[in-house]
Design a protein around this motif. Structure first.
Motif, PDB file in Angstrom:
ATOM      1  N   GLY A  55       0.771  -1.230   0.000  1.00 28.42           N
ATOM      2  CA  GLY A  55       0.000   0.000   0.000  1.00 28.42           C
ATOM      3  C   GLY A  55       0.807   1.287   0.000  1.00 28.42           C
ATOM      4  N   LYS A  56       2.135   1.179   0.001  1.00 27.52           N
ATOM      5  CA  LYS A  56       2.986   2.368   0.019  1.00 27.52           C
ATOM      6  C   LYS A  56       3.728   2.491  -1.308  1.00 27.52           C
ATOM      7  CE  LYS A  56       5.062   3.647   3.694  1.00 27.52           C
ATOM      8  NZ  LYS A  56       5.978   3.792   4.839  1.00 27.52           N
ATOM      9  N   ILE A  57       3.982   3.733  -1.719  1.00 25.41           N
ATOM     10  CA  ILE A  57       4.748   3.959  -2.945  1.00 25.41           C
ATOM     11  C   ILE A  57       6.225   3.723  -2.654  1.00 25.41           C
ATOM     12  CG2 ILE A  57       5.432   5.637  -4.693  1.00 25.41           C
ATOM     13  CD1 ILE A  57       2.699   6.977  -4.325  1.00 25.41           C
ATOM     14  N   ALA A  58       6.791   2.773  -3.375  1.00 28.88           N
ATOM     15  CA  ALA A  58       8.207   2.447  -3.221  1.00 28.88           C
ATOM     16  C   ALA A  58       9.056   3.152  -4.273  1.00 28.88           C
ATOM     17  CB  ALA A  58       8.410   0.934  -3.329  1.00 28.88           C
ATOM     18  N   GLY A  59       8.439   3.506  -5.390  1.00 31.30           N
ATOM     19  CA  GLY A  59       9.159   4.171  -6.469  1.00 31.30           C
ATOM     20  C   GLY A  59       8.171   4.669  -7.501  1.00 31.30           C
ATOM     21  N   GLY A  60       8.683   5.432  -8.433  1.00 35.33           N
ATOM     22  CA  GLY A  60       7.799   5.932  -9.471  1.00 35.33           C
ATOM     23  C   GLY A  60       8.548   6.654 -10.564  1.00 35.33           C
ATOM     24  N   LEU A  61       7.822   6.960 -11.627  1.00 30.99           N
ATOM     25  CA  LEU A  61       8.339   7.756 -12.730  1.00 30.99           C
ATOM     26  C   LEU A  61       7.174   8.221 -13.578  1.00 30.99           C
ATOM     27  CD1 LEU A  61       8.035   5.679 -15.289  1.00 30.99           C
ATOM     28  CD2 LEU A  61      10.287   4.932 -14.618  1.00 30.99           C
ATOM     29  N   GLY A  62       7.470   9.121 -14.485  1.00 31.71           N
ATOM     30  CA  GLY A  62       6.450   9.643 -15.381  1.00 31.71           C
ATOM     31  C   GLY A  62       6.968   9.746 -16.793  1.00 31.71           C
ATOM     32  N   VAL A  63       6.075  10.068 -17.703  1.00 34.53           N
ATOM     33  CA  VAL A  63       6.437  10.380 -19.085  1.00 34.53           C
ATOM     34  C   VAL A  63       5.769  11.708 -19.417  1.00 34.53           C
ATOM     35  CG1 VAL A  63       6.341   9.686 -21.510  1.00 34.53           C
ATOM     36  CG2 VAL A  63       6.539   7.932 -19.735  1.00 34.53           C
ATOM     37  N   ILE A  64       6.588  12.693 -19.772  1.00 32.27           N
ATOM     38  CA  ILE A  64       6.101  14.016 -20.145  1.00 32.27           C
ATOM     39  C   ILE A  64       6.750  14.407 -21.470  1.00 32.27           C
ATOM     40  CG2 ILE A  64       5.612  14.735 -17.778  1.00 32.27           C
ATOM     41  CD1 ILE A  64       8.284  16.235 -17.753  1.00 32.27           C
ATOM     42  N   GLU A  65       6.258  15.469 -22.086  1.00 36.31           N
ATOM     43  CA  GLU A  65       6.832  15.899 -23.363  1.00 36.31           C
ATOM     44  C   GLU A  65       8.280  16.323 -23.218  1.00 36.31           C
ATOM     45  OE1 GLU A  65       5.971  15.822 -26.631  1.00 36.31           O
ATOM     46  OE2 GLU A  65       4.278  14.619 -25.920  1.00 36.31           O
ATOM     47  N   ASN A  66       8.587  17.173 -22.234  1.00 38.30           N
ATOM     48  CA  ASN A  66       9.935  17.707 -22.091  1.00 38.30           C
ATOM     49  C   ASN A  66      10.268  17.841 -20.611  1.00 38.30           C
ATOM     50  OD1 ASN A  66      11.762  20.255 -21.658  1.00 38.30           O
ATOM     51  ND2 ASN A  66      12.225  19.481 -23.700  1.00 38.30           N
ATOM     52  N   ASP A  73      12.934  18.849 -29.423  1.00 38.68           N
ATOM     53  CA  ASP A  73      12.751  17.823 -30.454  1.00 38.68           C
ATOM     54  C   ASP A  73      12.935  16.409 -29.908  1.00 38.68           C
ATOM     55  OD1 ASP A  73      15.515  18.690 -30.162  1.00 38.68           O
ATOM     56  OD2 ASP A  73      15.991  17.397 -31.860  1.00 38.68           O
ATOM     57  N   LEU A  74      13.532  16.266 -28.747  1.00 39.58           N
ATOM     58  CA  LEU A  74      13.762  14.951 -28.143  1.00 39.58           C
ATOM     59  C   LEU A  74      12.643  14.678 -27.143  1.00 39.58           C
ATOM     60  CD1 LEU A  74      17.617  15.175 -27.608  1.00 39.58           C
ATOM     61  CD2 LEU A  74      16.364  14.262 -29.582  1.00 39.58           C
ATOM     62  N   ALA A  75      11.581  14.059 -27.630  1.00 41.04           N
ATOM     63  CA  ALA A  75      10.377  13.849 -26.819  1.00 41.04           C
ATOM     64  C   ALA A  75       9.715  12.543 -27.227  1.00 41.04           C
ATOM     65  CB  ALA A  75       9.415  15.019 -27.009  1.00 41.04           C
ATOM     66  N   PRO A  76       8.944  11.938 -26.303  1.00 36.96           N
ATOM     67  CA  PRO A  76       8.697  12.321 -24.921  1.00 36.96           C
ATOM     68  C   PRO A  76       9.829  11.884 -23.994  1.00 36.96           C
ATOM     69  CG  PRO A  76       7.413  10.372 -25.442  1.00 36.96           C
ATOM     70  CD  PRO A  76       8.119  10.780 -26.713  1.00 36.96           C
ATOM     71  N   ASN A  77       9.786  12.400 -22.787  1.00 32.01           N
ATOM     72  CA  ASN A  77      10.837  12.159 -21.798  1.00 32.01           C
ATOM     73  C   ASN A  77      10.312  11.383 -20.608  1.00 32.01           C
ATOM     74  OD1 ASN A  77      12.856  15.204 -21.843  1.00 32.01           O
ATOM     75  ND2 ASN A  77      12.058  14.025 -23.534  1.00 32.01           N
ATOM     76  N   VAL A  78      11.061  10.363 -20.211  1.00 29.84           N
ATOM     77  CA  VAL A  78      10.833   9.723 -18.919  1.00 29.84           C
ATOM     78  C   VAL A  78      11.377  10.698 -17.879  1.00 29.84           C
ATOM     79  CG1 VAL A  78      11.504   7.798 -17.426  1.00 29.84           C
ATOM     80  CG2 VAL A  78      10.923   7.384 -19.832  1.00 29.84           C
ATOM     81  N   CYS A  79      10.625  10.909 -16.804  1.00 27.28           N
ATOM     82  CA  CYS A  79      11.027  11.902 -15.806  1.00 27.28           C
ATOM     83  C   CYS A  79      10.763  11.379 -14.400  1.00 27.28           C
ATOM     84  CB  CYS A  79      10.258  13.205 -16.021  1.00 27.28           C
ATOM     85  SG  CYS A  79       8.497  13.056 -15.643  1.00 27.28           S
ATOM     86  N   ALA A  80      11.334  12.087 -13.450  1.00 31.62           N
ATOM     87  CA  ALA A  80      11.046  11.879 -12.024  1.00 31.62           C
ATOM     88  C   ALA A  80      11.270  10.450 -11.558  1.00 31.62           C
ATOM     89  CB  ALA A  80       9.617  12.340 -11.705  1.00 31.62           C
ATOM     90  N   LEU A  97      11.209   1.066 -15.460  1.00 32.03           N
ATOM     91  CA  LEU A  97      11.679   1.438 -16.794  1.00 32.03           C
ATOM     92  C   LEU A  97      11.169   0.472 -17.854  1.00 32.03           C
ATOM     93  CD1 LEU A  97      15.292   2.464 -15.801  1.00 32.03           C
ATOM     94  CD2 LEU A  97      13.552   4.005 -16.759  1.00 32.03           C
ATOM     95  N   ASP A  98      11.211  -0.831 -17.561  1.00 31.57           N
ATOM     96  CA  ASP A  98      10.682  -1.818 -18.513  1.00 31.57           C
ATOM     97  C   ASP A  98       9.192  -1.603 -18.746  1.00 31.57           C
ATOM     98  OD1 ASP A  98      13.190  -2.968 -18.731  1.00 31.57           O
ATOM     99  OD2 ASP A  98      12.729  -4.682 -17.430  1.00 31.57           O
ATOM    100  N   CYS A  99       8.469  -1.342 -17.670  1.00 29.48           N
ATOM    101  CA  CYS A  99       7.027  -1.135 -17.763  1.00 29.48           C
ATOM    102  C   CYS A  99       6.708   0.075 -18.637  1.00 29.48           C
ATOM    103  CB  CYS A  99       6.431  -0.957 -16.371  1.00 29.48           C
ATOM    104  SG  CYS A  99       4.662  -0.562 -16.382  1.00 29.48           S
ATOM    105  N   VAL A 100       7.389   1.189 -18.400  1.00 34.67           N
ATOM    106  CA  VAL A 100       7.095   2.406 -19.155  1.00 34.67           C
ATOM    107  C   VAL A 100       7.437   2.221 -20.632  1.00 34.67           C
ATOM    108  CG1 VAL A 100       9.264   3.689 -18.828  1.00 34.67           C
ATOM    109  CG2 VAL A 100       7.139   4.907 -19.052  1.00 34.67           C
ATOM    110  N   CYS A 101       8.530   1.556 -20.925  1.00 37.76           N
ATOM    111  CA  CYS A 101       8.906   1.337 -22.329  1.00 37.76           C
ATOM    112  C   CYS A 101       7.871   0.461 -23.029  1.00 37.76           C
ATOM    113  CB  CYS A 101      10.293   0.712 -22.422  1.00 37.76           C
ATOM    114  SG  CYS A 101      11.632   1.851 -21.957  1.00 37.76           S
ATOM    115  N   GLU A 102       7.428  -0.589 -22.370  1.00 40.60           N
ATOM    116  CA  GLU A 102       6.409  -1.459 -22.958  1.00 40.60           C
ATOM    117  C   GLU A 102       5.078  -0.735 -23.103  1.00 40.60           C
ATOM    118  OE1 GLU A 102       4.382  -4.435 -24.738  1.00 40.60           O
ATOM    119  OE2 GLU A 102       6.558  -4.256 -24.474  1.00 40.60           O
ATOM    120  N   ASP A 103       4.682   0.011 -22.086  1.00 39.89           N
ATOM    121  CA  ASP A 103       3.417   0.733 -22.129  1.00 39.89           C
ATOM    122  C   ASP A 103       3.430   1.770 -23.262  1.00 39.89           C
ATOM    123  OD1 ASP A 103       0.805   1.076 -21.040  1.00 39.89           O
ATOM    124  OD2 ASP A 103       1.471   2.896 -20.025  1.00 39.89           O
TER     125      ASP A 103
END
Length: 149
Positions: A55-66, A73-80, A97-103
């Motif tokens: 139930g607790k956040i152990a880690g995270g990341l996002g995907v944003i344009e910049n 021109d190098l977009a989108p960006n994995v962030c945070a 990282l694997d999850c975000v790339c696959e998604d």
């Protein structure tokens, strides 16, 4: 440990926004707005992901344009990208990282970018150093990595 896509777990939106804000010091409202945009599902970007354990956040990341750099021109960006210290060295960052790339591939986005000061960490997960970029308001340039699906 499970990786949750915030768009599929709206109940985590507020908690995730607060968590990212605490880790990175970016205004809470910026995370709230980006996560709200993610929940609208109008486009593949932005997206947000959290690794949850008991139930607790152990880690995270996002995907944003910049991610606050001069190469729009190098977009989108994995962030945070962040993993709580108590959860490090357990493969959580790699799983995120694997999850975000696959998604993103499922959205038709095969190339992702990431800015970081780390060296040798992201290479373990298929990322390649691309170039140096100028961060907004930063004196020194920082490393830009690319992941091609």
């Amino acid at each position: 440990m499970e990786i949750w896509k915030i768009r599929e777990h709206e109940e985590m939106a507020d908690q995730a926004a607060r968590w990212f804000h605490q880790k990175w010091g970016i205004p809470l409202e910026a995370y709230e707005e980006s996560i709200e945009e993610c929940l609208k599902r109008k486009s593949p970007v932005p997206q947000w992901y959290v690794a949850v354990e008991q139930g607790k956040i152990a880690g995270g990341l996002g995907v944003i344009e910049n991610d606050f750099h001069d190469r729009k021109d190098l977009a989108p960006n994995v962030c945070a990208v962040y993993v709580e210290e108590a959860f490090r060295c357990r493969g959580i960052a790699g799983a995120l990282l694997d999850c975000v790339c696959e998604d993103m591939r499922l959205f038709g986005i095969n190339t992702l970018y990431l800015v970081t000061d780390h060296t040798s960490f992201y290479e373990r997960y298929g990322w390649e150093f691309l170039c140096m970029v100028q961060g907004d308001g930063e004196e020194e340039k920082t490393r830009m990595y690319v992941h091609r699906g």
